[in-house]
Every structure is written in structure tokens, then in C-alpha cells.
Design a protein around this motif. Sequence first.
Motif, PDB file in Angstrom:
ATOM      1  N   UNK A  94      60.755-104.488 -11.222  1.00 38.99           N
ATOM      2  CA  UNK A  94      61.034-105.521 -10.222  1.00 38.99           C
ATOM      3  C   UNK A  94      60.236-105.295  -8.945  1.00 38.99           C
ATOM      4  N   UNK A  95      59.066-104.701  -9.071  1.00 35.81           N
ATOM      5  CA  UNK A  95      58.240-104.361  -7.926  1.00 35.81           C
ATOM      6  C   UNK A  95      57.582-105.604  -7.323  1.00 35.81           C
ATOM      7  N   UNK A  96      57.614-105.694  -6.016  1.00 34.05           N
ATOM      8  CA  UNK A  96      56.939-106.788  -5.316  1.00 34.05           C
ATOM      9  C   UNK A  96      55.460-106.433  -5.182  1.00 34.05           C
ATOM     10  N   UNK A  97      54.594-107.422  -4.966  1.00 33.15           N
ATOM     11  CA  UNK A  97      53.174-107.102  -4.763  1.00 33.15           C
ATOM     12  C   UNK A  97      52.963-106.099  -3.634  1.00 33.15           C
ATOM     13  N   UNK A  98      53.692-106.248  -2.550  1.00 29.91           N
ATOM     14  CA  UNK A  98      53.558-105.328  -1.422  1.00 29.91           C
ATOM     15  C   UNK A  98      53.914-103.897  -1.836  1.00 29.91           C
ATOM     16  N   UNK A  99      55.018-103.729  -2.577  1.00 33.17           N
ATOM     17  CA  UNK A  99      55.413-102.401  -3.037  1.00 33.17           C
ATOM     18  C   UNK A  99      54.432-101.840  -4.057  1.00 33.17           C
ATOM     19  N   UNK A 100      53.843-102.721  -4.853  1.00 32.20           N
ATOM     20  CA  UNK A 100      52.833-102.298  -5.819  1.00 32.20           C
ATOM     21  C   UNK A 100      51.639-101.663  -5.098  1.00 32.20           C
ATOM     22  N   UNK A 101      51.099-102.369  -4.111  1.00 32.85           N
ATOM     23  CA  UNK A 101      49.954-101.843  -3.373  1.00 32.85           C
ATOM     24  C   UNK A 101      50.322-100.593  -2.584  1.00 32.85           C
ATOM     25  N   UNK A 102      51.505-100.573  -2.002  1.00 36.17           N
ATOM     26  CA  UNK A 102      51.943 -99.386  -1.260  1.00 36.17           C
ATOM     27  C   UNK A 102      52.057 -98.190  -2.202  1.00 36.17           C
ATOM     28  N   UNK A 103      52.626 -98.395  -3.377  1.00 37.44           N
ATOM     29  CA  UNK A 103      52.743 -97.318  -4.355  1.00 37.44           C
ATOM     30  C   UNK A 103      51.397 -96.793  -4.797  1.00 37.44           C
ATOM     31  N   UNK A 104      50.442 -97.696  -5.017  1.00 43.85           N
ATOM     32  CA  UNK A 104      49.090 -97.273  -5.397  1.00 43.85           C
ATOM     33  C   UNK A 104      48.448 -96.449  -4.290  1.00 43.85           C
ATOM     34  N   UNK A 105      48.516 -96.947  -3.057  1.00 45.11           N
ATOM     35  CA  UNK A 105      47.920 -96.232  -1.935  1.00 45.11           C
ATOM     36  C   UNK A 105      48.588 -94.875  -1.717  1.00 45.11           C
ATOM     37  N   UNK A 106      49.900 -94.827  -1.823  1.00 46.09           N
ATOM     38  CA  UNK A 106      50.618 -93.564  -1.660  1.00 46.09           C
ATOM     39  C   UNK A 106      50.140 -92.528  -2.674  1.00 46.09           C
ATOM     40  N   UNK A 107      49.980 -92.947  -3.927  1.00 42.31           N
ATOM     41  CA  UNK A 107      49.552 -92.010  -4.963  1.00 42.31           C
ATOM     42  C   UNK A 107      48.104 -91.589  -4.807  1.00 42.31           C
ATOM     43  N   UNK A 108      47.321 -92.406  -4.124  1.00 41.87           N
ATOM     44  CA  UNK A 108      45.926 -92.041  -3.849  1.00 41.87           C
ATOM     45  C   UNK A 108      45.795 -91.232  -2.562  1.00 41.87           C
ATOM     46  N   UNK A 109      46.920 -91.049  -1.867  1.00 46.34           N
ATOM     47  CA  UNK A 109      46.904 -90.265  -0.648  1.00 46.34           C
ATOM     48  C   UNK A 109      46.443 -91.031   0.576  1.00 46.34           C
ATOM     49  N   UNK A 110      46.471 -92.348   0.504  1.00 45.15           N
ATOM     50  CA  UNK A 110      46.059 -93.181   1.634  1.00 45.15           C
ATOM     51  C   UNK A 110      47.285 -93.777   2.304  1.00 45.15           C
ATOM     52  N   UNK A 111      47.172 -93.996   3.602  1.00 43.90           N
ATOM     53  CA  UNK A 111      48.282 -94.596   4.333  1.00 43.90           C
ATOM     54  C   UNK A 111      48.201 -96.113   4.188  1.00 43.90           C
ATOM     55  N   UNK A 112      49.322 -96.714   3.864  1.00 48.71           N
ATOM     56  CA  UNK A 112      49.342 -98.174   3.722  1.00 48.71           C
ATOM     57  C   UNK A 112      49.565 -98.793   5.092  1.00 48.71           C
ATOM     58  N   UNK A 113      48.683 -99.690   5.459  1.00 49.15           N
ATOM     59  CA  UNK A 113      48.797-100.420   6.717  1.00 49.15           C
ATOM     60  C   UNK A 113      48.694-101.902   6.369  1.00 49.15           C
ATOM     61  N   UNK A 114      49.803-102.563   6.444  1.00 49.99           N
ATOM     62  CA  UNK A 114      49.831-103.961   6.081  1.00 49.99           C
ATOM     63  C   UNK A 114      49.733-104.827   7.314  1.00 49.99           C
ATOM     64  N   UNK A 115      49.070-105.934   7.188  1.00 48.89           N
ATOM     65  CA  UNK A 115      48.911-106.899   8.265  1.00 48.89           C
ATOM     66  C   UNK A 115      50.278-107.473   8.620  1.00 48.89           C
ATOM     67  N   UNK A 116      50.632-107.388   9.854  1.00 46.56           N
ATOM     68  CA  UNK A 116      51.929-107.879  10.278  1.00 46.56           C
ATOM     69  C   UNK A 116      51.813-109.132  11.134  1.00 46.56           C
ATOM     70  N   UNK A 117      50.620-109.636  11.364  1.00 48.69           N
ATOM     71  CA  UNK A 117      50.440-110.851  12.147  1.00 48.69           C
ATOM     72  C   UNK A 117      50.331-110.551  13.627  1.00 48.69           C
ATOM     73  N   UNK A 118      50.065-111.581  14.388  1.00 51.94           N
ATOM     74  CA  UNK A 118      49.917-111.452  15.836  1.00 51.94           C
ATOM     75  C   UNK A 118      51.298-111.479  16.463  1.00 51.94           C
ATOM     76  N   UNK A 119      51.585-110.522  17.350  1.00 51.72           N
ATOM     77  CA  UNK A 119      52.904-110.543  17.979  1.00 51.72           C
ATOM     78  C   UNK A 119      53.102-111.796  18.816  1.00 51.72           C
ATOM     79  N   UNK A 120      54.339-112.166  18.992  1.00 45.51           N
ATOM     80  CA  UNK A 120      54.687-113.334  19.793  1.00 45.51           C
ATOM     81  C   UNK A 120      54.112-113.170  21.194  1.00 45.51           C
ATOM     82  N   UNK A 121      53.465-114.213  21.708  1.00 46.86           N
ATOM     83  CA  UNK A 121      52.802-114.141  23.013  1.00 46.86           C
ATOM     84  C   UNK A 121      53.783-113.766  24.115  1.00 46.86           C
TER      85      UNK A 121
END
Length: 114
Positions: free
Chosen positions: A80-107
Motif C-alpha cells: 500500500x505504498x504511496x509514490x512519495x513513500x516509494x521514492x523516499x524508501x529508494x533514496x533511504x536505501x541508497x543513502x541519500x536524503x529525500x528532499x521533497x518539493x513542498x511549494x512556495x510558502x504563503x506570502x
Amino acid sequence: MFEAFYGFKKTPFCRDLPTTELFPSNTLEESLSRLSYVAERQLFCVLTGECGTGKTTTIRRFRDQLDDTRYTLIYLADSKMTPRNFYKGMLDQLGAESRFYRGIPNASCIKRSS
């Protein structure tokens, strides 16, 4: 209890069974051959199957035959993995930090200095 009754020296069918002791069935050998084909050609592979059919056991056996200096095996087991969790899991196992785009903060939240 049943080990002594049947005269077993150790518990059969346990998860920590060394992969060298697995029965080399035709299905296991075919799966290992296909996984080797994928690895040699640096392809992406998804192994699927019903619960209890030996997917994890096959991956364990395959991992043990790989040359760790040439290959990195990424294993994600969550149906039941979401796409976001899939990519995070892959990056974690490769030893990379996952940094996901969170959008522009409210002005209105941006503090401006004068």
C-alpha cells in the motif's frame, strides 16, 4: 515441541534459514535466472505474487549471490505504498536524503526585513 517429536535438529521453514539450504526448485531457479538477467542489463524489476509464495525468500537468495561491489539491491515491501513513500524508501536505501518539493510558502508567512 514438534522438533523433538519428529527428530528435527532445528526448526524447519524458519525465516533465518540460510539461503544455501533452500530447495532448488524449478520455480526458484527460473526466478533467479530472470533476476540475474535484469541485474546484468541494469534494468528495473518488480517482483509480485500472492502472499506466502516466496517473494522475500527469492530476493534473499538472489541478494546472497550478488557481488556487493557491483550491485545495489533495493528492497521495498509494502503493498500500500504511496509514490512519495516509494521514492523516499529508494533514496533511504541508497543513502541519500529525500528532499521533497513542498511549494512556495504563503506570502503572509514570509517576514521581510526593512
